[in-house]
Design a protein around this motif. Structure first.
Motif, short mmCIF file in Angstrom:
data_model
loop_
_atom_site.label_atom_id
_atom_site.label_comp_id
_atom_site.label_asym_id
_atom_site.label_seq_id
_atom_site.Cartn_x
_atom_site.Cartn_y
_atom_site.Cartn_z
N VAL A 148 0.84 -1.20 0.00
CA VAL A 148 0.00 0.00 0.00
C VAL A 148 0.88 1.26 0.00
CG1 VAL A 148 -1.78 1.29 1.23
CG2 VAL A 148 -1.89 -1.20 1.16
N LEU B 153 0.83 4.29 -2.72
CA LEU B 153 0.53 5.66 -2.29
C LEU B 153 1.70 6.59 -2.60
CD1 LEU B 153 -1.26 5.25 1.17
CD2 LEU B 153 -2.23 6.18 -0.93
N ALA C 273 1.82 7.46 -6.21
CA ALA C 273 0.75 8.39 -6.58
C ALA C 273 1.03 9.80 -6.06
CB ALA C 273 -0.58 7.89 -6.04
N TYR D 231 -2.96 11.20 4.71
CA TYR D 231 -2.62 9.79 4.89
C TYR D 231 -1.66 9.57 6.06
CZ TYR D 231 -5.06 8.39 0.66
OH TYR D 231 -6.04 8.13 -0.26
N PHE E 121 -3.63 -6.25 9.67
CA PHE E 121 -3.98 -5.14 8.80
C PHE E 121 -4.05 -3.83 9.59
CE2 PHE E 121 -7.41 -2.29 7.57
CZ PHE E 121 -6.96 -1.88 6.31
N TRP F 28 -2.15 -0.45 8.81
CA TRP F 28 -2.90 0.80 8.59
C TRP F 28 -2.32 1.93 9.43
CZ3 TRP F 28 -6.01 3.68 12.09
CH2 TRP F 28 -6.80 4.67 11.50
N TRP G 156 0.72 2.40 10.47
CA TRP G 156 2.06 2.86 10.13
C TRP G 156 2.27 3.26 8.67
CZ3 TRP G 156 4.96 4.60 13.72
CH2 TRP G 156 4.91 4.07 15.01
N ILE G 157 1.28 2.98 7.81
CA ILE G 157 1.49 3.17 6.37
C ILE G 157 1.89 4.61 6.01
CG2 ILE G 157 0.06 3.44 4.27
CD1 ILE G 157 -0.85 0.52 4.82
N LEU H 176 3.81 6.67 7.45
CA LEU H 176 5.25 6.90 7.64
C LEU H 176 6.08 6.18 6.57
CD1 LEU H 176 7.30 8.29 9.49
CD2 LEU H 176 7.39 6.21 10.84
#
Lengths: 278, 321
Positions: free
Chosen positions: B116, B120, B123, B138, B191, B195, B197-198, B200
């Motif tokens: 993920v 991200l 993008a 985010y 999950f 979620w 830590w994503i 960072l």
């Protein structure tokens, strides 16, 4: 920009916005609306606005039964000294490691960097604190946090020190500046961007720490925000009272979110400009 | 993040840059005296060495003794009892199953987090104003404590929660307790960890992507490469250092799984999310300090056994790229 690339970037923004709805939007919304409902209504976990508003009562409960202000104070009392100490001690060590050529210092640097990856061991830590008569005290908890979170800051900062030329420090030393003066007047200001990034990572992990806190500062008097949230959520014998849990979740998350709103440019900028590069 | 562990203070001398050439002989001698002063500041490292030595290294050494001792609330004199803590834990099914759960949790969290985050980061790679907004947005979950993240997702994933309500639009009457069923509980808690830590990891990847030289990408476009090709052939290989860092840090971090599980399943249903640290806490509560230490030592051993070969292998891959 050609029309094709403009189309692509519009699509990209659209995708980012759409994905943000379930990823951030729905969780935040669910917490906010349910934190203002009556227990029965919140139990349905719907995303609709409250039919009957109960915000004042819920948030009062967080402050009174949840001991919110005391927990906030305890969290600050733990986090601020920890971060100050780690930044200062870590910066001093990084300067020494970054400039030293000795084997012993290399080994010390490796061990400290390794502490970033290795999980600390809790039960022996408690044993050690008992020996020092610091078991269950805020001071003991702070000392353990300093010792176990030092790695990341030393690791980041030493890489930064190595990339700086030595001439400035050397010239100042010849001009009669003491080592302490060189450190505080030259080194520390130069290291401040990377220390800022290190402190951001530190505050996130220290502020949110629950596992260590549960072992090292049991009892409600010293409870930090995560401990207070946990005992508040588990205070009823039945299932979770979502209206109260979410009110506490929101209040627990608020301090860092507020700080982030004011410092977001520096935080995001610092983390994306490759300060994490070794 | 060039490396997971940067090279130790370089043995080769990189002094005498600049300085000596312009200042002449006498100046050079003075400068090198100055450098000696700078480099002899060993005692600046002393506080850090003491803190890490006492509060990190020393407990690790103690643990080697406690894990093989009969220390409990009832027998406070700590004596050697060999492997019996491990044997007891194995007998109660409290060692191998939790090791499996911990590894499963770590792998699911690590893969989710990196996939993920990479998407991200790709993008949001350009530093535009709008991307600045999205990067902050985010990043929000990173600021939450893992415990709070656990409670939020316990609500979102509840059988009458928003996720099932949404699925119910397409599948009328859909009802599934994501955290309450053995088949999905472990993936669900892992999950939630990802979620949190994503945001960072994403920023670390953005830094990596933006370090890729523009020329290489432009040349690829001229040669007719598609966006997909230029990502996999150019950007991704050059992301190797960021990739190494993120994979190792997320995997090793997840071996210490505790907070999210404590807020959601507490180890259940059955023992499907009972990670090593959850068992450690249970044993501590029972006063079995020796057994608790044995579990702590198992987490440490897991990190050493997995992380060192992984770092070695990823670094070798980096060198090839």
């Amino acid at each position: 920009m050609t029309r094709r690339t403009r189309l692509f970037s519009t699509l990209r923004y659209l995708a980012l916005a759409l994905f943000a709805i379930p990823w951030v939007g729905v969780p935040v919304w669910m917490v906010i609306v349910n934190s203002m409902k009556l227990p029965g209504e919140a139990a349905a976990l719907d995303l609709t606005l409250p039919q009957q508003w109960n915000a004042t009562e819920n948030y009062t409960a967080v402050f009174v039964q949840g001991n919110y202000l005391q927990a906030l104070g305890n969290s600050l009392l733990v986090s601020l000294p920890t971060i100050l100490a780690v930044a200062l001690i870590g910066a001093a060590a990084s300067w020494a490691f970054g400039r030293s050529r000795s084997k012993g210092m290399q080994i010390a640097f490796y061990v400290i960097s390794l502490s970033m990856l290795m999980p600390p061991t809790l039960i022996p830590t408690i044993y050690l604190l008992r020996e020092l008569q610091l078991d269950g005290t805020t001071l003991g908890y702070i000392l353990v946090l300093i010792g176990t979170r030092m790695g990341i800051v030393v690791f980041l900062t030493t890489g930064f020190v190595r990339s700086m030329p030595e001439d400035l420090e050397a010239a100042a030393a010849i001009d009669g500046a003491s080592r302490l003066q060189v450190f505080f007047q030259i080194i520390l200001p130069l290291l401040s961007p990377v220390l800022f990034v290190g402190s951001v990572i530190l505050i996130i992990t220290v502020w949110g720490d629950f596992f260590f806190a549960q072992f090292l500062i049991p009892g409600s008097g010293r409870a930090t925000l995560p401990l207070s949230l946990y005992s508040f959520a588990n205070s009823s014998a039945q299932s979770l009272r979502w209206n109260l849990v979410f009110a506490h979740v929101l209040m627990t998350g608020l301090p860092l979110v507020l700080a982030f709103v004011f410092a977001q440019k520096r935080v995001i900028g610092g983390l994306t400009e490759g300060a994490l590069k070794g | 993040m060039k490396t997971v562990l940067p090279d130790a203070p370089a043995a080769s001398d990189r002094a005498d840059v600049g300085g000596s050439r312009s200042t002449g002989e006498a100046g050079a001698a003075r400068l090198s005296r100055g450098r000696r002063i700078v480099r002899s500041g060993v005692w600046f490292a002393l506080p850090a060495i003491v803190f890490v030595g006492v509060f990190f290294v020393l407990p690790q050494l103690y643990n080697l003794r406690f894990a093989f001792s009969n220390w409990t609330t009832y027998s406070s004199n700590i004596t050697w009892n060999g492997w019996s803590n491990f044997e007891t834990l194995i007998g109660q099914g409290l060692l191998f199953t939790p090791i499996g759960v911990t590894i499963g949790y770590a792998v699911i969290a690590m893969v989710t987090q990196n996939v993920v985050s990479l998407a991200l980061a790709y993008a949001m790679r350009d530093s535009t104003r709008l991307n600045g907004f999205f990067r902050s947005l985010y990043f929000l979950p990173v600021l939450l404590s893992p415990l709070a993240a656990g409670y939020i997702w316990r609500g979102l994933l509840a059988s009458d929660g928003p996720l099932n309500d949404f699925i119910g639009i397409f599948v009328p009457g859909f009802d599934w307790s994501w955290l309450g069923e053995t088949s999905t509980a472990l993936a669900a808690v892992a999950f939630v960890d990802a979620w949190k830590w994503i945001g960072l990891t994403t920023l670390v990847y953005i830094a990596g992507i933006n370090a890729v030289p523009r020329d290489a990408l432009e040349a690829a476009v001229i040669d007719g490469a598609t966006a997909w090709q230029s990502f996999w052939r150019i950007t991704f290989p050059m992301l190797a250092p960021a990739f190494t860092f993120n994979v190792v840090v997320t995997l090793v971090g997840a071996f210490s799984a505790y907070d999210v599980i404590a807020a959601t399943t507490g180890g259940g249903p059955g023992d499907s999310t009972r990670a090593l640290n959850i068992v450690l806490r249970m044993q501590w509560g029972l006063g079995n300090f020796g057994a608790g230490s044995a579990l702590g030592l198992t987490v440490t051993a897991l990190v050493i056994v997995v992380a060192i070969p992984l770092v070695w292998w990823l670094r070798r891959r980096e060198a090839k790229a």
